[in-house]
Design a protein around this motif. Structure first.
Motif, mmCIF file in Angstrom:
data_model
loop_
_atom_site.group_PDB
_atom_site.id
_atom_site.type_symbol
_atom_site.label_atom_id
_atom_site.label_comp_id
_atom_site.label_asym_id
_atom_site.label_seq_id
_atom_site.Cartn_x
_atom_site.Cartn_y
_atom_site.Cartn_z
ATOM 1 N N MET A 43 -4.972 -1.110 8.525
ATOM 2 C CA MET A 43 -5.041 -0.846 7.089
ATOM 3 C C MET A 43 -3.743 -0.227 6.578
ATOM 4 O O MET A 43 -3.297 -0.511 5.458
ATOM 5 N N GLY A 44 -3.111 0.608 7.408
ATOM 6 C CA GLY A 44 -1.834 1.191 7.010
ATOM 7 C C GLY A 44 -0.741 0.151 6.910
ATOM 8 O O GLY A 44 0.028 0.113 5.935
ATOM 9 N N ARG A 45 -0.668 -0.752 7.902
ATOM 10 C CA ARG A 45 0.345 -1.799 7.887
ATOM 11 C C ARG A 45 0.081 -2.791 6.761
ATOM 12 O O ARG A 45 1.029 -3.280 6.123
ATOM 13 N N ALA A 46 -1.187 -3.085 6.497
ATOM 14 C CA ALA A 46 -1.519 -4.007 5.408
ATOM 15 C C ALA A 46 -1.084 -3.435 4.062
ATOM 16 O O ALA A 46 -0.560 -4.156 3.200
ATOM 17 N N ALA A 47 -1.266 -2.132 3.884
ATOM 18 C CA ALA A 47 -0.839 -1.486 2.634
ATOM 19 C C ALA A 47 0.679 -1.543 2.495
ATOM 20 O O ALA A 47 1.202 -1.799 1.407
ATOM 21 N N GLU A 48 1.385 -1.323 3.596
ATOM 22 C CA GLU A 48 2.848 -1.399 3.563
ATOM 23 C C GLU A 48 3.340 -2.789 3.168
ATOM 24 O O GLU A 48 4.352 -2.937 2.475
ATOM 25 N N LYS A 49 2.596 -3.815 3.618
ATOM 26 C CA LYS A 49 3.007 -5.189 3.352
ATOM 27 C C LYS A 49 2.477 -5.703 2.014
ATOM 28 O O LYS A 49 2.704 -6.858 1.649
ATOM 29 N N GLY A 50 1.745 -4.858 1.293
ATOM 30 C CA GLY A 50 1.213 -5.254 -0.005
ATOM 31 C C GLY A 50 0.043 -6.215 0.059
ATOM 32 O O GLY A 50 -0.254 -6.909 -0.915
ATOM 33 N N ILE A 51 -0.645 -6.244 1.190
ATOM 34 C CA ILE A 51 -1.817 -7.121 1.327
ATOM 35 C C ILE A 51 -3.003 -6.454 0.639
ATOM 36 O O ILE A 51 -3.309 -5.281 0.908
ATOM 37 N N PRO A 52 -3.687 -7.158 -0.270
ATOM 38 C CA PRO A 52 -4.853 -6.566 -0.945
ATOM 39 C C PRO A 52 -5.898 -6.122 0.080
ATOM 40 O O PRO A 52 -6.017 -6.703 1.161
ATOM 41 N N ARG A 53 -6.644 -5.081 -0.261
ATOM 42 C CA ARG A 53 -7.662 -4.558 0.648
ATOM 43 C C ARG A 53 -8.671 -5.640 0.992
ATOM 44 O O ARG A 53 -9.005 -6.488 0.176
ATOM 45 N N PHE A 54 -9.151 -5.600 2.216
ATOM 46 C CA PHE A 54 -10.097 -6.602 2.691
ATOM 47 C C PHE A 54 -11.141 -5.932 3.566
ATOM 48 O O PHE A 54 -10.969 -4.797 4.023
ATOM 49 N N HIS A 55 -12.246 -6.637 3.784
ATOM 50 C CA HIS A 55 -13.324 -6.154 4.644
ATOM 51 C C HIS A 55 -12.774 -5.953 6.058
ATOM 52 O O HIS A 55 -12.276 -6.890 6.675
ATOM 53 N N CYS A 56 -12.855 -4.725 6.590
ATOM 54 C CA CYS A 56 -12.254 -4.435 7.895
ATOM 55 C C CYS A 56 -13.221 -3.579 8.718
ATOM 56 O O CYS A 56 -13.047 -2.365 8.846
#
Length: 450
Positions: free
Chosen positions: A259-272
Motif C-alpha cells: 500500500m505504501g509503494r502503491a501510494a508512491e506510484k500514484g496507484i488508486p486505492r484498491f481492495h488489498c
C-alpha cells in the motif's frame, strides 16, 4: 484382505442415509442449475485430513469405527444429495436424483510399510504425490449415473490416520462440502453440539436465473469439445507436493509495503486483503518458476468467488450446492516480474474483485467460453479457500495436523487453506515436477526479503 499399492484394505462397506433422521420426509431431486453444471466435466475434489492417532489399528476398528459409521449415516440423511447420483432426465436436463438405495462407499485400510512414514507423508516438505494417491478413494465417472462421494480411512498403526473424501464438484462447492463434514465430525465427537449447526438450504429457487443461464451452461458443458475448455495441468511427469505458508505477520508486512509503494506510484486505492496479498505473492513465485504468457505478453490468474454474500436479493448463507463463479485477472508479465511486481499483482487482483459487483448473472454469462479463452495460457488457478475452516474438523482425535488437496495435480491449481497455526495466515499446497518445485520454493523463500 484386499491389497492396493501402499495400503491393505481391511474393511469395505456402503453407508446409507439414516431413515430415522429423515423424519419421514421424501428426499426431493435437485435440478442442476448454472452454478452446478459448470463442474460437470471436471474431476472430483480429493481432500485428505491427517490426524495424530497413537493407537493400534484394532483400537480404531473396535472403539471408533462404529460411531464413525453411524454418525456418517445421520449426516448423509441431512445432506442427502451428496449420497445420491447425478442423472440425466428424460427431458435432457440433469438433476441430483435420490433413491431409497442411495449409499456412499466407505473403505478402511492400513498403510503397508513402516507406519512411521506417517510424518513423511503428512509433512509440509516436498514428497512424491504418488505416496498420497493410495490414501484417496476412487470415485467412478459416469455421465449416466454419476456418484458424488467416496470416503477412505487409512491407519498408520500407533502413529496416525487419514480421512480422505473424494467429492464430485457437481454435488457442492467447498463451503457446502465442509458443512457436511463439520456435521459428520460433530455427530461423531460432540453430538450435543449439533443443534448449533445451521441446517442446509436445498431450495434451488432462491438462486435467480433471469438470463436463462442454466440452459446456456447445460448446452456449453454438453458440447463435444467442452472438456477442451477446462483449465488443466501442463504436468505430465512425476510430480511432488509441498506446502508453503504466509503467516499473518508476514502478510501484514507485505500489505503495509504494497500500500505504501502503491501510494508512491500514484496507484488508486484498491481492495488489498490477506487473500489478495497471498495470491499475488504465490502468482509471482509461479511466474518466476515458469512464465507462460498470451500473445500480448500477459499472464493470467483465475479463481473462484463465493456468491452467497454477493447475490442480490440475498440468499441464505447456508445454501447447499455450488455458488461459485470465476474472477479473471491478467497483467503484463514483465511488470509482474519487475521490482514492484507484487504491487502490480495486488492492484490487478484487488481491482478484479472490486469490479465483480453483485450481478451474478453477468458474472456467469459465457463463463465456460471465458475459461476456454484463457486455458491455453495456463493461468494460475486456486482450489479451496482460507474461509473453509478445514483445520477445525475434529472427529475425536484432535484437530488435523495437515489437510491436503491432491486433485490439483490434474488441474494445475494451488490448494488454498487457512494456516493451521490459527494466526490468520494462509497455506498454499503446490504440486509441480520436482525441479520446478525446488525453483518455486527458492523464489518463495527469497521473496520474504522484499
Amino acid at each position: 484382505m484386499k491389497t492396493s499399492p501402499s495400503v491393505n484394505i481391511l474393511h469395505q462397506t456402503r453407508i446409507s442415509p439414516s431413515a430415522s433422521a429423515a423424519d419421514g420426509k421424501p428426499r426431493q431431486p435437485l435440478p442442476l442449475i448454472h452454478f452446478d453444471l459448470l463442474w460437470l466435466n471436471y474431476g472430483p475434489v480429493e481432500r485428505i485430513f491427517f490426524y495424530n492417532y497413537p493407537h493400534p489399528t484394532s483400537h480404531f476398528l473396535h472403539s471408533h469405527l462404529p460411531a464413525f459409521k453411524s454418525s456418517l449415516s445421520i449426516a448423509l440423511s441431512t445432506f442427502y444429495p451428496i449420497a445420491a447420483t447425478v442423472r440425466r432426465r428424460s427431458d435432457g436436463h440433469f438433476e441430483i436424483s435420490p433413491s431409497d438405495t442411495d449409499s456412499v462407499s466407505l473403505t478402511v485400510s492400513e498403510y503397508v510399510g513402516d507406519a512411521a512414514d506417517f510424518l513423511e507423508i503428512s509433512g509440509d516438505h516436498a514428497r512424491p504425490i504418488e505416496k498420497l494417491v493410495p490414501l484417496v478413494p476412487f470415485l467412478p465417472r459416469s455421465r449416466d449415473a454419476q456418484p458424488l462421494l467416496a470416503i477412505q480411512v487409512t491407519l498408520f498403526p500407533n502413529h496416525g490416520l487419514s480421512v480422505a473424501l473424494t467429492v464430485h464438484h457437481t454435488a457442492c462447492d467447498g463451503f457446502s462440502s465442509m458443512q457436511f463434514v463439520k456435521l459428520w465430525a460433530t455427530l461423531a465427537f460432540r453430538p450435543e453440539s449439533v443443534a448449533q449447526l445451521p441446517t442446509p438450504v436445498m431450495d434451488r429457487s432462491v438462486i435467480p436465473d433471469t438470463r436463462n443461464l442454466t440452459d446456456q451452461m447445460e448446452k456449453a458443458v454438453c458440447d463435444e469439445k467442452a472438456e477442451e475448455k477446462n483449465v488443466k495441468a501442463r504436468i505430465s511427469s512425476a510430480v511432488y507436493g509441498e506446502t508453503f505458508t504466509l503467516s499473518a505477520p508476514e502478510i501484514g508486512r507485505f500489505k503495509k509495503l504494497v500500500m505504501g509503494r502503491a501510494a508512491e506510484k500514484g496507484i488508486p486505492r484498491f481492495h488489498c486483503s490477506s487473500f489478495v496479498i497471498s495470491c499475488a505473492y504465490s502468482w509471482i513465485c509461479l511466474l518466476k518458476t515458469c512464465c507462460i504468457t498470451d500473445g500480448d505478453g500477459a499472464a493470467h490468474l483465475a479463481f473462484a468467488v463465493d456468491w452467497r454474500r454477493r447475490i442480490q436479493p440475498r440468499i441464505p448463507e447456508n445454501y447447499y450446492g455450488n455458488c461459485l463463479s470465476g474472477c479473471f485477472v491478467k497483467a503484463k508479465a514483465d511488470e509482474l516480474l519487475g521490482s514492484d511486481g507484487i504491487v502490480v499483482a495486488c492492484a490487478a487482483i484487488g481491482k478484479a474483485i472490486e469490479e465483480m459487483g453483485d450481478d451474478v448473472q453477468e458474472s456467469l454469462d459465457r463463463l465456460v467460453e471465458r475459461l476456454g479463452e484463457v486455458a491455453p495460457w495456463r493461468p494460475l488457478s486456486l482450489s479451496g479457500s482460507p474461509k473453509l475452516g478445514v483445520y477445525g474438523i475434529e472427529f475425536g482425535w484432535g484437530k488435523p495436523i495437515k489437510v491436503e488437496v491432491i486433485s490439483t495435480r490434474e488441474t494445475g491449481a494451488m490448494a488454498v487453506a487457512e494456516s493451521r497455526a490459527g494466526d490468520g495466515g494462509i497455506e498454499f499446497g503446490v504440486i509441480l515436477p520436482e525441479d520446478e518445485l525446488k525453483t518455486f520454493a527458492h523464489h518463495f523463500a527469497a521473496g520474504m526479503d522484499w
